[in-house]
Scaffold this active site. Structure first.
Site, short mmCIF file in Angstrom:
data_model
loop_
_atom_site.label_atom_id
_atom_site.label_comp_id
_atom_site.label_asym_id
_atom_site.label_seq_id
_atom_site.Cartn_x
_atom_site.Cartn_y
_atom_site.Cartn_z
N ASN A 10 0.83 -1.26 -0.10
CA ASN A 10 -0.02 -0.10 0.08
C ASN A 10 0.99 1.01 0.09
O ASN A 10 1.47 1.51 1.07
CB ASN A 10 -0.96 -0.02 1.11
CG ASN A 10 -1.69 1.22 1.41
OD1 ASN A 10 -1.76 1.95 0.66
ND2 ASN A 10 -2.47 1.22 2.81
N TRP A 11 1.00 1.87 -0.97
CA TRP A 11 2.10 3.03 -1.12
C TRP A 11 1.43 4.28 -0.73
O TRP A 11 2.17 5.18 -0.44
CB TRP A 11 2.22 3.30 -2.75
CG TRP A 11 3.17 2.58 -3.23
CD1 TRP A 11 3.47 1.29 -2.99
CD2 TRP A 11 3.94 2.73 -4.71
NE1 TRP A 11 4.61 0.50 -3.74
CE2 TRP A 11 4.79 1.67 -4.56
CE3 TRP A 11 3.91 3.75 -5.53
CZ2 TRP A 11 5.41 1.54 -5.97
CZ3 TRP A 11 4.86 3.51 -6.74
CH2 TRP A 11 5.62 2.36 -6.63
N LYS A 12 -0.03 4.25 -0.22
CA LYS A 12 -0.62 5.37 0.14
C LYS A 12 -0.27 6.59 -0.64
O LYS A 12 -0.30 6.35 -1.72
CB LYS A 12 -0.23 5.59 1.70
CG LYS A 12 -0.31 4.42 2.58
CD LYS A 12 -0.08 4.56 4.10
CE LYS A 12 -0.13 3.26 4.69
NZ LYS A 12 0.07 3.30 6.37
N HIS A 97 -9.60 1.10 5.25
CA HIS A 97 -8.21 1.33 5.82
C HIS A 97 -8.41 2.07 6.84
O HIS A 97 -9.30 3.23 6.93
CB HIS A 97 -7.10 1.98 4.81
CG HIS A 97 -5.65 1.80 5.46
ND1 HIS A 97 -5.41 2.79 6.38
CD2 HIS A 97 -4.73 1.00 5.17
CE1 HIS A 97 -4.08 2.61 6.79
NE2 HIS A 97 -3.65 1.48 6.00
N GLU A 99 -6.77 4.47 7.88
CA GLU A 99 -6.59 6.07 8.09
C GLU A 99 -8.01 6.67 7.19
O GLU A 99 -7.90 7.71 7.50
CB GLU A 99 -5.28 6.21 7.05
CG GLU A 99 -3.96 5.66 7.70
CD GLU A 99 -2.75 5.45 6.90
OE1 GLU A 99 -2.84 5.67 5.72
OE2 GLU A 99 -1.97 4.94 7.50
N GLU A 166 -5.14 -5.11 10.75
CA GLU A 166 -4.26 -4.02 11.02
C GLU A 166 -4.37 -3.10 12.15
O GLU A 166 -5.39 -2.09 12.22
CB GLU A 166 -4.09 -3.13 9.75
CG GLU A 166 -3.91 -3.67 8.43
CD GLU A 166 -3.33 -2.55 7.38
OE1 GLU A 166 -2.09 -2.72 6.97
OE2 GLU A 166 -3.86 -1.62 7.15
N GLY A 172 2.76 2.21 10.77
CA GLY A 172 3.61 3.22 10.64
C GLY A 172 4.60 3.61 11.96
O GLY A 172 5.12 4.60 11.85
N SER A 212 3.51 -2.11 10.31
CA SER A 212 4.91 -2.20 10.53
C SER A 212 5.61 -3.58 10.01
O SER A 212 6.55 -4.02 10.83
CB SER A 212 5.41 -1.80 12.07
OG SER A 212 4.95 -0.50 12.13
N GLY A 233 2.93 -1.29 4.25
CA GLY A 233 3.14 0.15 3.86
C GLY A 233 4.21 0.64 3.55
O GLY A 233 4.75 0.46 2.46
N GLY A 234 5.05 1.12 4.41
CA GLY A 234 6.10 2.00 4.19
C GLY A 234 7.16 1.06 3.58
O GLY A 234 7.89 1.54 2.65
P1 PGA Z 1 2.96 0.13 7.53
O1 PGA Z 1 1.47 0.44 6.93
O2 PGA Z 1 3.41 -1.01 6.92
O3 PGA Z 1 3.72 1.38 7.10
O4 PGA Z 1 2.85 0.22 9.16
C1 PGA Z 1 0.68 -0.70 6.78
C2 PGA Z 1 -0.73 -0.13 6.34
O5 PGA Z 1 -1.20 0.89 6.61
O6 PGA Z 1 -1.10 -0.72 5.52
#
Ligand code: PGA
Length: 250
Positions: A10-12, A97, A99, A166, A172, A212, A233-234
Site C-alpha cells: 500500500n503506497w498510500k 483502511h 486512515e 491492521e 507506521g 510495521s 505500507g512503508g
Molecule cells: P505500515 O503500513 O507497513 O507502514 O505500518 C501498513 C498499512 O497501513 O497498510
C-alpha cells in the site's frame, strides 16, 4: 484449493511518475520461483495505476486501488469507482483502511458498501479491520475486530474477499503486536469468517496481517497460523524491501 498467500503493498499518498522505475525494479525481482509461491500486489496512488499497469501486467504483479466509491458512476466529484479501477488495470482495492476510517469517518456500513461494489465490479476487496491502542488496552481488541468483520464484510460468500488485520497502533509506528497477539486475533477472525460465510469460504479467505511489517520481522509473522500474507505500507515503497518480505515464503 486455498489461494496463494498475498503480499500486498500500500503506497498510500506516495509516488510520482518517476516511481514507476521502482515498479519496474519490482518486476525484475519477482522471479518465477517466487511467483510460484505467492501473489504480489501493489496499490499505488490512482494517478499511477495506468502507468503501473503497463509494467505489472507483463511482470505478473497484481495491481490495486487504495479506495473506491460504492457507486458505479455519478455526480461524486473527486471519487473513483471500483469499475474505474478495474478499467485502469486493477484487480484489487483496499477498503476501510484505518486512515480512511479515521480521517473521513468511514463507517462499517460504508466499507461494506464499497466492498460490495468491488465484488460487483469484478475486483477483490481487501477489507481492513483493527483496534486502536485504547481499545486494546481496554481488552476490546477481539470484540472490535469481531464487530468490524460482521458489519464490513458482505454476507455474500466469496473467496474473492481478503481481510487485513491492521491494529491501528502498529501502522507506521515500527511497533508490532506480539506473535501471540497476532495469532489470537487471526484465529478469532477465522472463526468469525467461518461462522458468517460457511466453512469453505471462511477457510479460503486470505487473512493478511498489516502494521510495521518489515524484512526483519516478516518471516516470523508470516509463519503464524491463519496469517495468509501481509499488507505492507512503508516497506513496500522500496522494491528491494518489499521483495525481501515476500521472500520470507521461499
Ligand atoms: P505500515 O503500513 O507497513 O507502514 O505500518 C501498513 C498499512 O497501513 O497498510
Amino acid at each position: 484449493m486455498t489461494p496463494h498467500p498475498l503480499i500486498a503493498g500500500n503506497w498510500k499518498m506516495n509516488g510520482l511518475h518517476a516511481s514507476l522505475a521502482e515498479v519496474a525494479k519490482l518486476g525484475a525481482l519477482y522471479q518465477p520461483s517466487l511467483q510460484a509461491k505467492i501473489e504480489l500486489l501493489i496499490c499505488p496512488p490512482a494517478t499511477l495505476l495506468a502507468g503501473a499497469h503497463e509494467i505489472t501486467a507483463a511482470a505478473k504483479i497484481a495491481l490495486g486501488g487504495q479506495n473506491c466509491h460504492f457507486l458505479e458512476t455519478g455526480p461524486h466529484t473527486g471519487d473513483i469507482s471500483a469499475w474505474m479501477l478495474k478499467d485502469a488495470g486493477a484487480s484489487y482495492v483496499i477498503v476501510g483502511h484505518s486512515e480512511r476510517r479515521q480521517s473521513y469517518q468511514e463507517t462499517d456500513a460504508l466499507v461494506h458498501a464499497k466492498a460490495l461494489a468491488a465484488l460487483e465490479a469484478g475486483i477483490r476487496p481487501i477489507i481492513c479491520v483493527g483496534e486502536t491502542a485504547e481499545q486494546r488496552q481496554a481488552g476490546m481488541a477481539l470484540s472490535v475486530v469481531e464487530e468490524q468483520i460482521k458489519a464490513s464484510i458482505p454476507a455474500q460468500a466469496s473467496s474473492k474477499i481478503v481481510v487485513a488485520y491492521e491494529p491501528v497502533w502498529a501502522i507506521g509506528t515500527g511497533v508490532t503486536p506480539t506473535h501471540a497477539e497476532i495469532a489470537e486475533v487471526h484465529a478469532h477472525a477465522r472463526e468469525m469468517l467461518k461462522r458468517l460465510l460457511g466453512p469453505t469460504f471462511g477457510d479460503q479467505i486470505r487473512l493478511l496481517y498489516g502494521g510495521s511489517v518489515s524484512p526483519a520481522n516478516a518471516k516470523e509473522i508470516l509463519k503464524l497460523a491463519n496469517v495468509d500474507g501481509a499488507l505492507v505500507g512503508g516497506a513496500s515503497l522500496k522494491a528491494q524491501d518489499f521483495i525481501a518480505i515476500a521472500e520470507a515464503y521461499l
